[in-house]
Enzyme design. Structure first.
Site, PDB file in Angstrom:
ATOM      1  N   GLU A   1       8.462  -9.215  -4.392  1.00 23.37           N
ATOM      2  CA  GLU A   1       9.803  -8.800  -3.963  1.00 23.37           C
ATOM      3  C   GLU A   1      10.604  -9.909  -3.307  1.00 23.37           C
ATOM      4  O   GLU A   1      11.831  -9.902  -3.343  1.00 23.37           O
ATOM      5  CB  GLU A   1       9.695  -7.584  -3.015  1.00 23.37           C
TER       6      GLU A   1
ATOM      7  N   VAL B   1       0.829  -1.223   0.000  1.00 23.97           N
ATOM      8  CA  VAL B   1       0.000   0.000   0.000  1.00 23.97           C
ATOM      9  C   VAL B   1       0.855   1.262   0.000  1.00 23.97           C
ATOM     10  O   VAL B   1       0.362   2.334  -0.339  1.00 23.97           O
ATOM     11  CB  VAL B   1      -0.971   0.088   1.214  1.00 23.97           C
TER      12      VAL B   1
ATOM     13  N   SER C   1       8.853  -2.779  -9.797  1.00 23.73           N
ATOM     14  CA  SER C   1       8.548  -3.799  -8.795  1.00 23.73           C
ATOM     15  C   SER C   1       7.060  -4.099  -8.734  1.00 23.73           C
ATOM     16  O   SER C   1       6.650  -5.262  -8.734  1.00 23.73           O
ATOM     17  CB  SER C   1       9.028  -3.381  -7.408  1.00 23.73           C
TER      18      SER C   1
ATOM     19  N   HIS D   1      15.683   0.466   0.416  1.00 27.44           N
ATOM     20  CA  HIS D   1      14.374   0.583  -0.230  1.00 27.44           C
ATOM     21  C   HIS D   1      13.905  -0.685  -0.942  1.00 27.44           C
ATOM     22  O   HIS D   1      12.713  -0.864  -1.165  1.00 27.44           O
ATOM     23  CB  HIS D   1      14.442   1.722  -1.239  1.00 27.44           C
TER      24      HIS D   1
ATOM     25  N   GLU E   1      10.422   8.814  -6.286  1.00 29.90           N
ATOM     26  CA  GLU E   1      11.145   9.225  -7.488  1.00 29.90           C
ATOM     27  C   GLU E   1      10.236  10.042  -8.405  1.00 29.90           C
ATOM     28  O   GLU E   1      10.703  10.819  -9.247  1.00 29.90           O
ATOM     29  CB  GLU E   1      11.611   7.957  -8.213  1.00 29.90           C
TER      30      GLU E   1
ATOM     31  N   ARG F   1      18.863   4.583 -10.027  1.00 30.82           N
ATOM     32  CA  ARG F   1      18.937   4.852  -8.583  1.00 30.82           C
ATOM     33  C   ARG F   1      20.323   4.639  -7.986  1.00 30.82           C
ATOM     34  O   ARG F   1      20.766   5.413  -7.136  1.00 30.82           O
ATOM     35  CB  ARG F   1      17.952   3.939  -7.846  1.00 30.82           C
TER      36      ARG F   1
ATOM     37  N   GLN G   1      18.943  -2.300  -2.778  1.00 31.83           N
ATOM     38  CA  GLN G   1      18.795  -0.963  -3.367  1.00 31.83           C
ATOM     39  C   GLN G   1      18.644   0.124  -2.304  1.00 31.83           C
ATOM     40  O   GLN G   1      17.817  -0.016  -1.392  1.00 31.83           O
ATOM     41  CB  GLN G   1      17.556  -0.931  -4.268  1.00 31.83           C
TER      42      GLN G   1
ATOM     43  N   LEU H   1       9.953   7.493   2.441  1.00 35.82           N
ATOM     44  CA  LEU H   1      10.294   7.704   1.031  1.00 35.82           C
ATOM     45  C   LEU H   1       9.777   9.037   0.497  1.00 35.82           C
ATOM     46  O   LEU H   1       8.617   9.397   0.712  1.00 35.82           O
ATOM     47  CB  LEU H   1       9.678   6.580   0.186  1.00 35.82           C
TER      48      LEU H   1
ATOM     49  N   ARG I   1      17.352  -2.401  -9.420  1.00 37.26           N
ATOM     50  CA  ARG I   1      15.974  -2.342  -9.961  1.00 37.26           C
ATOM     51  C   ARG I   1      15.667  -0.958 -10.494  1.00 37.26           C
ATOM     52  O   ARG I   1      16.055   0.047  -9.920  1.00 37.26           O
ATOM     53  CB  ARG I   1      14.965  -2.665  -8.860  1.00 37.26           C
TER      54      ARG I   1
ATOM     55  N   HIS J   1      17.453   3.815  -2.120  1.00 33.78           N
ATOM     56  CA  HIS J   1      16.756   4.858  -2.880  1.00 33.78           C
ATOM     57  C   HIS J   1      17.423   6.191  -2.572  1.00 33.78           C
ATOM     58  O   HIS J   1      17.743   6.471  -1.405  1.00 33.78           O
ATOM     59  CB  HIS J   1      15.282   4.871  -2.455  1.00 33.78           C
TER      60      HIS J   1
ATOM     61  N   PHE K   1      10.494   8.430 -14.978  1.00 37.11           N
ATOM     62  CA  PHE K   1      11.107   7.798 -13.809  1.00 37.11           C
ATOM     63  C   PHE K   1      12.586   7.590 -14.129  1.00 37.11           C
ATOM     64  O   PHE K   1      12.966   7.514 -15.303  1.00 37.11           O
ATOM     65  CB  PHE K   1      10.416   6.445 -13.525  1.00 37.11           C
TER      66      PHE K   1
HETATM   67  C1  LIG Z   1       7.778   3.344   0.451  1.00 33.72           C
HETATM   68  C2  LIG Z   1       7.882   2.505  -0.780  1.00 33.72           C
HETATM   69  C3  LIG Z   1       7.415   2.996  -1.988  1.00 33.72           C
HETATM   70  C4  LIG Z   1       7.484   2.221  -3.134  1.00 33.72           C
HETATM   71  N1  LIG Z   1       7.019   2.727  -4.331  1.00 33.72           N
HETATM   72  C5  LIG Z   1       7.050   1.934  -5.430  1.00 33.72           C
HETATM   73  C6  LIG Z   1       6.537   2.406  -6.676  1.00 33.72           C
HETATM   74  O1  LIG Z   1       6.055   3.525  -6.791  1.00 33.72           O
HETATM   75  N2  LIG Z   1       6.576   1.561  -7.734  1.00 33.72           N
HETATM   76  C7  LIG Z   1       7.092   0.297  -7.666  1.00 33.72           C
HETATM   77  O2  LIG Z   1       7.078  -0.421  -8.651  1.00 33.72           O
HETATM   78  N3  LIG Z   1       7.576  -0.178  -6.486  1.00 33.72           N
HETATM   79  C8  LIG Z   1       7.563   0.608  -5.385  1.00 33.72           C
HETATM   80  N4  LIG Z   1       8.057   0.129  -4.205  1.00 33.72           N
HETATM   81  C9  LIG Z   1       8.407  -1.298  -4.105  1.00 33.72           C
HETATM   82  C10 LIG Z   1       7.124  -2.119  -4.051  1.00 33.72           C
HETATM   83  O3  LIG Z   1       6.119  -1.396  -3.380  1.00 33.72           O
HETATM   84  C11 LIG Z   1       7.314  -3.450  -3.337  1.00 33.72           C
HETATM   85  O4  LIG Z   1       8.450  -4.094  -3.851  1.00 33.72           O
HETATM   86  C12 LIG Z   1       6.104  -4.346  -3.554  1.00 33.72           C
HETATM   87  O5  LIG Z   1       4.907  -3.663  -3.253  1.00 33.72           O
HETATM   88  C13 LIG Z   1       6.207  -5.617  -2.743  1.00 33.72           C
HETATM   89  O6  LIG Z   1       4.988  -6.306  -2.849  1.00 33.72           O
HETATM   90  P1  LIG Z   1       4.862  -7.825  -2.450  1.00 33.72           P
HETATM   91  O7  LIG Z   1       3.498  -8.258  -2.868  1.00 33.72           O
HETATM   92  O8  LIG Z   1       6.012  -8.593  -2.957  1.00 33.72           O
HETATM   93  O9  LIG Z   1       4.984  -7.829  -0.854  1.00 33.72           O
HETATM   94  P2  LIG Z   1       4.347  -6.894   0.311  1.00 33.72           P
HETATM   95  O10 LIG Z   1       3.379  -5.905  -0.194  1.00 33.72           O
HETATM   96  O11 LIG Z   1       5.500  -6.418   1.112  1.00 33.72           O
HETATM   97  O12 LIG Z   1       3.519  -7.937   1.149  1.00 33.72           O
HETATM   98  C14 LIG Z   1       4.139  -8.932   1.922  1.00 33.72           C
HETATM   99  C15 LIG Z   1       3.045  -9.788   2.515  1.00 33.72           C
HETATM  100  O13 LIG Z   1       3.608 -10.924   3.148  1.00 33.72           O
HETATM  101  C16 LIG Z   1       2.968 -11.125   4.391  1.00 33.72           C
HETATM  102  N5  LIG Z   1       3.887 -11.849   5.276  1.00 33.72           N
HETATM  103  C17 LIG Z   1       5.201 -11.624   5.482  1.00 33.72           C
HETATM  104  N6  LIG Z   1       5.689 -12.508   6.376  1.00 33.72           N
HETATM  105  C18 LIG Z   1       4.651 -13.292   6.758  1.00 33.72           C
HETATM  106  C19 LIG Z   1       4.495 -14.355   7.683  1.00 33.72           C
HETATM  107  N7  LIG Z   1       5.508 -14.817   8.450  1.00 33.72           N
HETATM  108  N8  LIG Z   1       3.270 -14.923   7.809  1.00 33.72           N
HETATM  109  C20 LIG Z   1       2.203 -14.470   7.095  1.00 33.72           C
HETATM  110  N9  LIG Z   1       2.297 -13.454   6.213  1.00 33.72           N
HETATM  111  C21 LIG Z   1       3.503 -12.884   6.051  1.00 33.72           C
HETATM  112  C22 LIG Z   1       2.635  -9.718   4.875  1.00 33.72           C
HETATM  113  O14 LIG Z   1       1.609  -9.757   5.837  1.00 33.72           O
HETATM  114  C23 LIG Z   1       2.194  -9.080   3.559  1.00 33.72           C
HETATM  115  O15 LIG Z   1       0.841  -9.370   3.311  1.00 33.72           O
HETATM  116  C24 LIG Z   1       8.021   0.912  -3.058  1.00 33.72           C
HETATM  117  C25 LIG Z   1       8.498   0.410  -1.839  1.00 33.72           C
HETATM  118  C26 LIG Z   1       8.454   1.205  -0.718  1.00 33.72           C
HETATM  119  C27 LIG Z   1       9.037   0.663   0.552  1.00 33.72           C
END
Ligand SMILES: Cc1cc2nc3c(=O)[nH]c(=O)nc-3n(C[C@H](O)[C@H](O)[C@H](O)COP(=O)(O)OP(=O)(O)OC[C@H]3O[C@@H](n4cnc5c(N)ncnc54)[C@H](O)[C@@H]3O)c2cc1C
Length: 568
Positions: A372, A48, A388, A348, A249, A280, A234, A246, A383, A236, A120
């Site tokens: 991720e 989110v 991502s 980041h 970008e 980056r 990475q 953050l 990246r 940022h 970007f």
């Molecule tokens: C501040 C910020 C801004 C960003 N902005 C961008 C952007 O603009 N564009 C872009 O492409 N990328 C961006 N990124 C990177 C991107 O947001 C993330 O890499 C991506 O959203 C990761 O999504 P995910 O589904 O892999 O995991 P996440 O969204 O991190 O979700 C992980 C999930 O795993 C669950 N989980 C973890 N461990 C356990 C456990 N032991 N038991 C049960 N559940 C568990 C958590 O509850 C969660 O639901 C940003 C990152 C950050 C930090």
């Protein structure tokens, strides 16, 4: 102990986990029983907080092309990405943007009503689709709302997964603690998808929420599945000082520029063509060079530079960078309409992760990884911003489909009772009732200090050796100490489990970084400042052993683009 039967179990409800659940449900015509486990409420998953954008080629008629997205990504990765995977990412993304649109995603618009895109870093075309500066929040809302329409998807929210279970040759399920009761469960499933995000909180100065820990990586690693390219972390360029929040970008994409203490737009010296919008790793190193050479602004250990948005104008800042403005006002009492925001490089993103093939499949039949926490690898050594969320969508879809196909051809799920009982003993006897006087929160702080200091933008052999020794020391100390002996919402217990995973994965990162005697992308070794393709154009694979990671290497897939020197 209860054994819950599902066809597919997904760990994680971020963009990758939700996209996988929807695709698995669609592919099976809503027939498969799918569980999405998440240690927080689904909508509090870290996705989110994504702010700036999601990369896709939407307007080839205006000069953009999938081939250009592919090349920018490969160049950005410092030629470590697998080129077949990058081609897949870039060619599947346009359809994902429209798919989200059909599910209700409120993409920001151009004046003619078509989907807008912003520049970007490192891209040769404005390619990031966005929703103001809240892209992750709206993507999550869209995917979560859509997932709720499928009654064969069940959410197990605030369930903490502790381990994966296999029977030797294939995935069988997992074990989890239901946080509100403290009860321990086994979930048996024909297929599993790990989508647990990045372990950002290995560092203290990080853009991540505190729930971003290494649990999923450690579960796979301990089971014998290799982790790939973990040394590439990475930083940022623009983390708000001192909180680390953050500053997207998108702020530079919309015209923001970096200034040193003399008010100089220093990126013109480091990247004459792309300037503030170079990749980056390049911008982060430039900021650190400015600071190290005395042109930063002093601030008690968090020396910094500024990002200047003032010339963008109040109206545009309020419309397209409202989150950035809100953060700067709330946390630093600075309105970017007329003030400078203090920033420095911040942890980041993790380019490395669970080693997968191009379909997101791990070495263990029946187990996939996406988002991720996975390394397919499209990000290589660095990246590109906005890639991502794109990767989460594409490999969420692919792994959901693959897991559904696999599950539909399998008989009912079985799970080894003995393996489950062994894990229950580890959690209950060794950790919950474990002995030891050390404060786990103090150990966590020490670990983060080590990572912040020695495994940051610039590294060297001496610092990395010191870090490895120190992390190993922390692992040996008796940190398995849970003060809180209650069963309801025992976050003390889950914090200790997280720490256990974080130490394991820090060690793998440092060992990989120490071994890689070259500089490539985000891995910048002061003692080996050059990229060395002859020796190091290869992926690192870290395998678990009780004595620490065993390192091996695998080839990078090169289809069309031979490595050349990167210039921006
Ligand atoms: C501040 C910020 C801004 C960003 N902005 C961008 C952007 O603009 N564009 C872009 O492409 N990328 C961006 N990124 C990177 C991107 O947001 C993330 O890499 C991506 O959203 C990761 O999504 P995910 O589904 O892999 O995991 P996440 O969204 O991190 O979700 C992980 C999930 O795993 C669950 N989980 C973890 N461990 C356990 C456990 N032991 N038991 C049960 N559940 C568990 C958590 O509850 C969660 O639901 C940003 C990152 C950050 C930090």
């Amino acid at each position: 102990m209860d054994f819950l039967p599902y066809d597919i179990v997904i760990v994680g409800s971020g963009i990758a986990g939700l996209r996988a659940a929807i695709e698995a449900s669609r592919a099976s015509n809503r027939k498969l029983r799918i569980a999405v486990t998440t240690k927080v409420q689904a909508m509090r998953s870290h996705s989110v907080s994504a702010e700036g954008g999601t990369a896709a080629v939407l307007y080839p008629e205006n000069g953009d092309s999938v081939e250009s997205h592919v090349y920018d990504t490969i160049k950005g990765s410092d030629f470590l990405a697998d080129q077949d995977a990058v081609e897949r990412l870039c060619s599947m993304m346009p359809a994902e943007v429209y798919q989200l649109e059909h599910w209700g995603m409120p993409w920001s618009r151009k004046e003619d009503g078509t989907i807008a895109q912003r520049p970007f870093g490192g891209y040769s075309f404005p390619r990031a689709v966005f929703a103001s500066d809240k892209v992750g929040f709206f993507e999550m809302q869209t995917l979560y709302d859509t997932a709720l329409k499928y009654d064969n998807i069940e959410f197990l929210q605030e369930w903490f997964v502790t381990s994966l279970i296999k029977d030797g040759s294939r995935f069988q399920g997992l074990t989890a603690i239901e946080m509100k009761s403290g009860n321990f469960y086994a979930i048996k499933a024909k297929a599993g998808i790990i989508a647990t995000g990045g372990p950002g909180r290995l560092y203290s100065f990080a853009t991540y929420g505190h729930s971003s820990t290494a649990d999923g990586l450690a579960m796979a690693y301990r089971m014998g599945i290799p982790l790939k390219d973990m040394e590439f972390v990475q930083f940022h360029p623009t983390g708000l000082v001192p909180s680390g929040i953050l500053i997207t970008e998108g702020a530079r994409g919309d015209g923001g520029v970096l200034l040193n203490k003399d008010g100089e737009r220093f990126m013109e010296r480091y990247a004459p063509e792309r300037k503030d919008l170079a990749a980056r790793d390049v911008v982060s190193r430039a900021i650190m060079d400015e600071i190290n050479q005395g042109r930063g602004i002093k601030a008690e250990g968090l020396d910094h530079v500024y990002i200047d948005l003032r010339h963008i104008g109040a109206e545009r800042i309020k419309e397209r960078l409202s989150t950035v403005r809100e953060i700067a006002i709330k946390f630093n009492n600075i309105d970017p309409v007329n003030g400078l925001i203090p920033v420095r490089p911040v942890c980041h993103y993790f380019m490395g992760g669970i080693d997968t093939n191009i379909d997101g499949g791990t070495e263990l039949p029946g187990l996939w990884a996406a988002g991720e926490c996975a390394c397919v690898s499209v990000n290589g050594a660095n990246r590109m911003g906005a890639n991502s969320t794109a990767e989460c969508l594409v490999w969420g879809k692919i792994t959901g489909l693959e897991a559904a196909k696999y599950s539909m051809t399998r008989q009912s799920a079985e799970i080894s009772k003995q393996a489950v009982e062994q894990e229950q003993k580890r959690v209950h006897d060794d950790i919950f009732h474990g002995k030891g006087g050390e404060d786990p929160y103090a150990i966590k702080k020490e670990m983060q200090q080590i990572m912040d200091e020695y495994v940051c933008v610039y590294r060297d052999g001496e610092g990395l050796s010191q870090a490895l020794k120190a992390i190993r020391g922390l692992k040996k100390r008796a940190y398995r100490h849970v003060d809180d002996q209650s069963s309801v919402y025992n976050t003390n217990l889950t914090n200790v489990l997280e720490l256990d995973a974080n130490l394991e994965i820090s060690e793998a990162i440092v060992a990989g970084a120490l071994a890689r005697t070259e500089s490539r992308g985000a891995h910048a070794r002061v003692d080996y400042p050059k990229r060395d393709d002859a020796k190091w154009l290869k992926h690192t694979l870290a395998y678990y052993s009780s004595d620490g990671p065993r390192l091996d290497y695998s080839a990078v897939v090169i289809t069309k683009h031979k490595p050349v020197e990167r210039r921006y």
